[in-house]
Motif scaffolding. Structure first.
Motif, PDB file in Angstrom:
ATOM      1  N   MET A  66       0.518   5.854  10.982  1.00  0.00           N
ATOM      2  CA  MET A  66       0.748   7.256  10.629  1.00  0.00           C
ATOM      3  C   MET A  66       1.013   7.478   9.153  1.00  0.00           C
ATOM      4  O   MET A  66       1.009   8.612   8.710  1.00  0.00           O
ATOM      5  CB  MET A  66       1.891   7.835  11.462  1.00  0.00           C
ATOM      6  CG  MET A  66       3.237   7.213  11.220  1.00  0.00           C
ATOM      7  SD  MET A  66       4.587   7.946  12.191  1.00  0.00           S
ATOM      8  CE  MET A  66       4.158   7.538  13.854  1.00  0.00           C
ATOM      9  N   GLY A  67       1.235   6.421   8.417  1.00  0.00           N
ATOM     10  CA  GLY A  67       1.510   6.554   6.994  1.00  0.00           C
ATOM     11  C   GLY A  67       3.002   6.634   6.724  1.00  0.00           C
ATOM     12  O   GLY A  67       3.797   7.026   7.575  1.00  0.00           O
ATOM     13  N   LYS A  68       3.357   6.259   5.500  1.00  0.00           N
ATOM     14  CA  LYS A  68       4.757   6.191   5.097  1.00  0.00           C
ATOM     15  C   LYS A  68       5.441   7.557   5.177  1.00  0.00           C
ATOM     16  O   LYS A  68       6.555   7.659   5.679  1.00  0.00           O
ATOM     17  CB  LYS A  68       4.848   5.634   3.680  1.00  0.00           C
ATOM     18  CG  LYS A  68       6.246   5.540   3.155  1.00  0.00           C
ATOM     19  CD  LYS A  68       6.262   5.026   1.728  1.00  0.00           C
ATOM     20  CE  LYS A  68       7.686   5.065   1.186  1.00  0.00           C
ATOM     21  NZ  LYS A  68       7.755   4.691  -0.212  1.00  0.00           N
ATOM     22  N   ASN A  69       4.791   8.609   4.679  1.00  0.00           N
ATOM     23  CA  ASN A  69       5.430   9.927   4.644  1.00  0.00           C
ATOM     24  C   ASN A  69       5.745  10.456   6.036  1.00  0.00           C
ATOM     25  O   ASN A  69       6.831  10.994   6.269  1.00  0.00           O
ATOM     26  CB  ASN A  69       4.570  10.936   3.880  1.00  0.00           C
ATOM     27  CG  ASN A  69       4.539  10.636   2.404  1.00  0.00           C
ATOM     28  OD1 ASN A  69       5.405   9.965   1.868  1.00  0.00           O
ATOM     29  ND2 ASN A  69       3.512  11.119   1.728  1.00  0.00           N
ATOM     30  N   LEU A  71       6.129   8.679   8.776  1.00  0.00           N
ATOM     31  CA  LEU A  71       7.177   7.845   9.363  1.00  0.00           C
ATOM     32  C   LEU A  71       8.539   8.225   8.796  1.00  0.00           C
ATOM     33  O   LEU A  71       9.511   8.353   9.546  1.00  0.00           O
ATOM     34  CB  LEU A  71       6.899   6.356   9.126  1.00  0.00           C
ATOM     35  CG  LEU A  71       7.929   5.390   9.706  1.00  0.00           C
ATOM     36  CD1 LEU A  71       8.064   5.547  11.208  1.00  0.00           C
ATOM     37  CD2 LEU A  71       7.580   3.958   9.344  1.00  0.00           C
ATOM     38  N   GLU A  72       8.624   8.440   7.492  1.00  0.00           N
ATOM     39  CA  GLU A  72       9.895   8.853   6.898  1.00  0.00           C
ATOM     40  C   GLU A  72      10.352  10.197   7.458  1.00  0.00           C
ATOM     41  O   GLU A  72      11.541  10.409   7.676  1.00  0.00           O
ATOM     42  CB  GLU A  72       9.801   8.904   5.371  1.00  0.00           C
ATOM     43  CG  GLU A  72       9.833   7.532   4.747  1.00  0.00           C
ATOM     44  CD  GLU A  72       9.953   7.560   3.237  1.00  0.00           C
ATOM     45  OE1 GLU A  72       9.962   8.650   2.633  1.00  0.00           O
ATOM     46  OE2 GLU A  72      10.039   6.472   2.659  1.00  0.00           O
ATOM     47  N   ALA A  92       8.479  10.388  19.882  1.00  0.00           N
ATOM     48  CA  ALA A  92       7.674  10.688  18.701  1.00  0.00           C
ATOM     49  C   ALA A  92       7.615   9.487  17.765  1.00  0.00           C
ATOM     50  O   ALA A  92       6.596   9.232  17.132  1.00  0.00           O
ATOM     51  CB  ALA A  92       8.248  11.895  17.961  1.00  0.00           C
ATOM     52  N   LEU A  93       8.710   8.747  17.689  1.00  0.00           N
ATOM     53  CA  LEU A  93       8.743   7.568  16.836  1.00  0.00           C
ATOM     54  C   LEU A  93       8.133   6.358  17.534  1.00  0.00           C
ATOM     55  O   LEU A  93       7.396   5.593  16.916  1.00  0.00           O
ATOM     56  CB  LEU A  93      10.190   7.264  16.428  1.00  0.00           C
ATOM     57  CG  LEU A  93      10.392   6.151  15.413  1.00  0.00           C
ATOM     58  CD1 LEU A  93       9.621   6.417  14.120  1.00  0.00           C
ATOM     59  CD2 LEU A  93      11.875   5.988  15.106  1.00  0.00           C
ATOM     60  N   THR A 141      13.952  12.089  -1.020  1.00  0.00           N
ATOM     61  CA  THR A 141      13.540  11.226   0.076  1.00  0.00           C
ATOM     62  C   THR A 141      13.076   9.907  -0.488  1.00  0.00           C
ATOM     63  O   THR A 141      12.954   9.728  -1.686  1.00  0.00           O
ATOM     64  CB  THR A 141      12.391  11.857   0.884  1.00  0.00           C
ATOM     65  OG1 THR A 141      11.298  12.063  -0.010  1.00  0.00           O
ATOM     66  CG2 THR A 141      12.810  13.165   1.513  1.00  0.00           C
ATOM     67  N   GLY A 142      12.762   9.019   0.379  1.00  0.00           N
ATOM     68  CA  GLY A 142      12.273   7.716  -0.047  1.00  0.00           C
ATOM     69  C   GLY A 142      13.385   6.695   0.041  1.00  0.00           C
ATOM     70  O   GLY A 142      14.560   7.017   0.054  1.00  0.00           O
ATOM     71  N   GLY A 143      12.991   5.471   0.079  1.00  0.00           N
ATOM     72  CA  GLY A 143      13.948   4.396   0.147  1.00  0.00           C
ATOM     73  C   GLY A 143      14.358   4.062   1.563  1.00  0.00           C
ATOM     74  O   GLY A 143      14.651   2.927   1.863  1.00  0.00           O
ATOM     75  N   GLY A 144      14.405   5.036   2.431  1.00  0.00           N
ATOM     76  CA  GLY A 144      14.893   4.821   3.779  1.00  0.00           C
ATOM     77  C   GLY A 144      14.041   3.867   4.594  1.00  0.00           C
ATOM     78  O   GLY A 144      14.552   2.943   5.199  1.00  0.00           O
TER      79      GLY A 144
END
Length: 157
Positions: A66-69, A71-72, A92-93, A141-144
Motif C-alpha cells: 500500500m505504500g509508506k504514506n 501505512l502511516e 484495515a491494517l 508525520t513520519g518516523g513512526g
C-alpha cells in the motif's frame, strides 16, 4: 535490552512521543487483556514476543503493498497511547486472511486457543503499536513506521 532503552529514550526526548503514563497504560492493557483470559505472565511475554515476530514482516508486507504514506495513515488511526481498536481498524491494517495466519502462528508458538487469541488481538495489536509509536516525532508525520520496524526487530532478538 535495545527496545527498553529506545522506550526510555523516547520518554526522555521532548521531540518524540511517549510518556511514563502511556507506558503504564499500555502495560496495564496487555496485563488486563491476558489475565482476563487466564493467561499467566510468562505466556503473556511469549504472546507479545510472538505478536512482535509476526508484526514485523506483516507491516513490511503491508508497506510494500500500500505504500509508506497509506501505512502511516493507518497506523495513525491507532494513535499514540491507544490501547483498543475496533475490528474494522485492525482489519484495515491486517486483512482477515493475515489475521487468521497471525492467530494460527501465535497459537502454535504459545499454546493459547485460537478463539482466545481472536478475542484479544483487537486489544493487543493497538497496545504493541502504541508502544512502538512512542518513538514517533512529536511534530508532523513520519518516523513512526520506520521506528516501528526498527523496534519490532528488537522484539525478535
Amino acid at each position: 535490552m535495545g527496545l527498553f532503552f529506545d522506550v526510555l529514550q523516547a520518554i526522555n526526548n521532548p521531540n518524540q512521543q511517549g510518556s511514563v503514563s502511556q507506558l503504564e497504560s499500555i502495560t496495564r492493557s496487555v496485563q488486563q487483556a491476558t489475565s482476563n483470559q487466564g493467561i499467566d505472565a510468562g505466556t503473556t511475554q511469549s504472546l507479545v514476543s510472538a505478536l512482535g515476530s509476526f508484526l514485523q514482516p506483516a507491516l513490511q508486507q503491508q508497506q510494500s503493498m500500500m505504500g509508506k504514506n497509506q501505512l502511516e495513515t493507518l497506523l495513525g488511526r491507532f494513535g499514540t497511547g491507544t490501547t483498543t481498536a475496533s475490528a474494522s481498524t485492525v482489519s484495515a491494517l491486517f486483512p482477515p486472511q493475515m489475521q487468521q495466519q497471525m492467530i494460527q502462528t501465535i497459537a502454535q508458538k504459545t499454546g493459547i486457543s485460537p478463539n482466545i487469541l481472536r478475542s484479544i488481538l483487537p486489544l493487543l495489536i493497538p497496545a504493541v503499536l502504541s508502544l512502538l509509536g512512542m518513538g514517533a516525532k512529536t511534530t508532523g508525520t513520519g518516523g513512526g513506521v520506520r521506528l516501528a520496524l526498527i523496534w519490532l526487530r528488537h522484539l525478535l532478538w
